[in-house]
Motif scaffolding. Structure first.
Motif, PDB file in Angstrom:
ATOM      1  N   UNK A  83      86.075  -9.653  17.681  1.00 45.92           N
ATOM      2  CA  UNK A  83      87.118 -10.553  17.193  1.00 45.92           C
ATOM      3  C   UNK A  83      86.988 -11.861  17.969  1.00 45.92           C
ATOM      4  N   UNK A  84      86.587 -12.917  17.271  1.00 49.91           N
ATOM      5  CA  UNK A  84      86.366 -14.217  17.904  1.00 49.91           C
ATOM      6  C   UNK A  84      84.881 -14.503  18.015  1.00 49.91           C
ATOM      7  N   UNK A  85      84.408 -15.459  17.234  1.00 49.01           N
ATOM      8  CA  UNK A  85      82.965 -15.698  17.132  1.00 49.01           C
ATOM      9  C   UNK A  85      82.443 -16.683  18.182  1.00 49.01           C
ATOM     10  N   UNK A  86      83.121 -17.829  18.348  1.00 51.58           N
ATOM     11  CA  UNK A  86      82.569 -18.864  19.222  1.00 51.58           C
ATOM     12  C   UNK A  86      81.214 -19.317  18.710  1.00 51.58           C
ATOM     13  N   UNK A  87      80.195 -19.271  19.579  1.00 51.01           N
ATOM     14  CA  UNK A  87      78.838 -19.594  19.136  1.00 51.01           C
ATOM     15  C   UNK A  87      78.030 -18.328  18.840  1.00 51.01           C
ATOM     16  N   UNK A  88      78.677 -17.157  18.990  1.00 50.00           N
ATOM     17  CA  UNK A  88      77.998 -15.901  18.696  1.00 50.00           C
ATOM     18  C   UNK A  88      77.066 -15.432  19.794  1.00 50.00           C
ATOM     19  N   UNK A  89      77.425 -15.665  21.055  1.00 52.55           N
ATOM     20  CA  UNK A  89      76.506 -15.378  22.162  1.00 52.55           C
ATOM     21  C   UNK A  89      76.144 -13.899  22.255  1.00 52.55           C
ATOM     22  N   UNK A  90      77.142 -13.005  22.188  1.00 56.37           N
ATOM     23  CA  UNK A  90      76.843 -11.584  22.363  1.00 56.37           C
ATOM     24  C   UNK A  90      76.211 -11.008  21.104  1.00 56.37           C
ATOM     25  N   UNK A  91      76.784 -11.291  19.944  1.00 58.54           N
ATOM     26  CA  UNK A  91      76.211 -10.779  18.694  1.00 58.54           C
ATOM     27  C   UNK A  91      74.792 -11.298  18.492  1.00 58.54           C
ATOM     28  N   UNK A  92      74.549 -12.563  18.844  1.00 60.79           N
ATOM     29  CA  UNK A  92      73.217 -13.130  18.697  1.00 60.79           C
ATOM     30  C   UNK A  92      72.208 -12.562  19.674  1.00 60.79           C
ATOM     31  N   UNK A  93      72.708 -12.011  20.779  1.00 59.05           N
ATOM     32  CA  UNK A  93      71.829 -11.428  21.799  1.00 59.05           C
ATOM     33  C   UNK A  93      71.212 -10.119  21.332  1.00 59.05           C
ATOM     34  N   UNK A  94      71.897  -9.433  20.402  1.00 64.49           N
ATOM     35  CA  UNK A  94      71.464  -8.101  19.974  1.00 64.49           C
ATOM     36  C   UNK A  94      71.036  -8.125  18.507  1.00 64.49           C
ATOM     37  N   UNK A 127      72.593 -22.658  15.867  1.00 63.54           N
ATOM     38  CA  UNK A 127      71.557 -21.919  15.138  1.00 63.54           C
ATOM     39  C   UNK A 127      71.892 -20.437  14.963  1.00 63.54           C
ATOM     40  N   UNK A 128      73.183 -20.126  14.779  1.00 62.30           N
ATOM     41  CA  UNK A 128      73.547 -18.735  14.505  1.00 62.30           C
ATOM     42  C   UNK A 128      73.158 -18.418  13.071  1.00 62.30           C
ATOM     43  N   UNK A 129      72.306 -17.413  12.876  1.00 67.73           N
ATOM     44  CA  UNK A 129      71.730 -17.147  11.564  1.00 67.73           C
ATOM     45  C   UNK A 129      72.107 -15.785  10.991  1.00 67.73           C
ATOM     46  N   UNK A 130      72.752 -14.941  11.768  1.00 68.48           N
ATOM     47  CA  UNK A 130      73.042 -13.600  11.272  1.00 68.48           C
ATOM     48  C   UNK A 130      74.143 -13.628  10.210  1.00 68.48           C
ATOM     49  N   UNK A 131      74.008 -12.748   9.243  1.00 66.75           N
ATOM     50  CA  UNK A 131      74.948 -12.685   8.129  1.00 66.75           C
ATOM     51  C   UNK A 131      75.924 -11.531   8.360  1.00 66.75           C
ATOM     52  N   UNK A 139      79.740  -6.456  13.565  1.00 68.47           N
ATOM     53  CA  UNK A 139      80.672  -7.017  12.593  1.00 68.47           C
ATOM     54  C   UNK A 139      81.545  -8.002  13.345  1.00 68.47           C
ATOM     55  N   UNK A 140      81.538  -9.259  12.919  1.00 70.37           N
ATOM     56  CA  UNK A 140      82.233 -10.321  13.646  1.00 70.37           C
ATOM     57  C   UNK A 140      83.362 -10.868  12.779  1.00 70.37           C
ATOM     58  N   UNK A 141      84.566 -10.890  13.328  1.00 75.25           N
ATOM     59  CA  UNK A 141      85.729 -11.455  12.650  1.00 75.25           C
ATOM     60  C   UNK A 141      86.075 -12.786  13.304  1.00 75.25           C
ATOM     61  N   UNK A 142      86.170 -13.840  12.508  1.00 69.91           N
ATOM     62  CA  UNK A 142      86.520 -15.173  13.007  1.00 69.91           C
ATOM     63  C   UNK A 142      87.526 -15.815  12.044  1.00 69.91           C
ATOM     64  N   UNK A 143      88.681 -16.155  12.560  1.00 69.22           N
ATOM     65  CA  UNK A 143      89.744 -16.684  11.703  1.00 69.22           C
ATOM     66  C   UNK A 143      89.495 -18.128  11.284  1.00 69.22           C
ATOM     67  N   UNK A 144      88.691 -18.846  12.062  1.00 68.40           N
ATOM     68  CA  UNK A 144      88.493 -20.279  11.828  1.00 68.40           C
ATOM     69  C   UNK A 144      87.123 -20.526  11.194  1.00 68.40           C
ATOM     70  N   UNK A 145      87.134 -20.844   9.924  1.00 70.14           N
ATOM     71  CA  UNK A 145      85.872 -21.077   9.210  1.00 70.14           C
ATOM     72  C   UNK A 145      85.091 -22.244   9.807  1.00 70.14           C
ATOM     73  N   UNK A 146      85.793 -23.208  10.396  1.00 73.51           N
ATOM     74  CA  UNK A 146      85.122 -24.363  11.004  1.00 73.51           C
ATOM     75  C   UNK A 146      84.288 -23.936  12.214  1.00 73.51           C
ATOM     76  N   UNK A 147      84.762 -22.977  12.989  1.00 76.56           N
ATOM     77  CA  UNK A 147      83.997 -22.465  14.126  1.00 76.56           C
ATOM     78  C   UNK A 147      82.687 -21.842  13.641  1.00 76.56           C
TER      79      UNK A 147
END
Length: 255
Positions: A76-87, A110-114, A93-101
């Protein structure tokens, strides 16, 4: 500091900038920052795959050390996707309330994961199957701080239902290690749901300084290696009150 973009959304005022140093360390960094001046994510432009900030590095150690074969994580909370992008080899599964983020993380970091769902993290988690996740990470901030409905007894009960028996919750917070009513309450509330908890904090000059705090909850003992905690040390918190859902806090989930 060289500003690359400034954007406003319903939830945040977001600045993307580059700097020649970060926390006193020289280099070439690109950062995402919200309106409270806290850096939400940072990329080392000389080594983009390196996890820069201390709190995701500490979380990564706790995840790998306590359950080395974990596979499925809800964030919950994407930011720049540091942890999800590491793996790239794990299921996130990433939940982010702010589409602008999300948009800015793709443009500038360069976060590319879908694997991102735009929406309230609690609501999205509620619709997941029980006992699906090895870890749930709560790393959600707005200009008002940590959302209240992600800190309550009822929320932690939802999280526990979605975790596998050996699963853990990891929470990233900003606060004080002494006389912080909110931090103490979050830890005490989590302890009502999970049999074991540990709290870690970064050092600061004064006890009253605001700093990164990580809280981990599990139904089995929690272990770690101090040298691998990126400067975080285990601390003890005073007892706090139990945080419960309020109608007003739950209504904001639908705004």
């Amino acid at each position: 500091m060289h500003v690359l973009a400034r954007e406003s959304s319903k939830y945040n005022e977001i600045t993307i900038y580059e700097a020649g140093q970060l926390d006193g360390k020289l280099g070439k960094y690109r950062c995402m920052q919200f309106s409270d001046d806290a850096v939400q994510g940072a990329m080392d432009l000389n080594d983009p795959k390196r996890v820069v900030l201390e709190y995701p590095r500490a979380m990564i150690h706790l995840m790998e050390h306590n359950h080395s074969t974990f596979e499925h994580v809800f964030v919950i909370g994407h930011g720049i996707g540091a942890i999800a992008g590491h793996y790239s080899d794990k299921r996130f599964t990433v939940a982010e309330i702010d589409e602008k983020v999300v948009e800015l993380s793709r443009i500038w970091f360069h976060y590319r994961q879908n694997n991102i769902a735009v929406g309230d993290g609690r609501q999205l988690l509620m619709h997941e199957e029980p006992r699906l996740y090895d870890y749930i990470i709560v790393d959600a901030f707005t200009k008002k701080g940590s959302p209240l409905h992600l800190t309550t007894l009822e929320f932690y009960a939802i999280a526990k239902e979605k975790l596998r028996p050996q699963g853990s919750i990891l929470i990233n917070l900003m606060g004080r290690i002494k006389n912080d009513r909110r931090i103490n309450a979050i830890h005490t509330t989590l302890g009502e749901t999970f049999a074991f908890t540990k709290v870690f904090a970064l050092p600061a000059e004064e006890m009253s300084d605001i700093r990164n705090i990580i809280i981990m909850g599990n139904d089995k003992s929690i272990d770690f290696q101090p040298r691998a905690m990126a400067g975080f040390t285990e601390i003890q918190l005073d007892a706090g009150h139990i945080i419960r859902d309020r109608v007003s806090s739950l209504s904001c989930m639908n705004e």
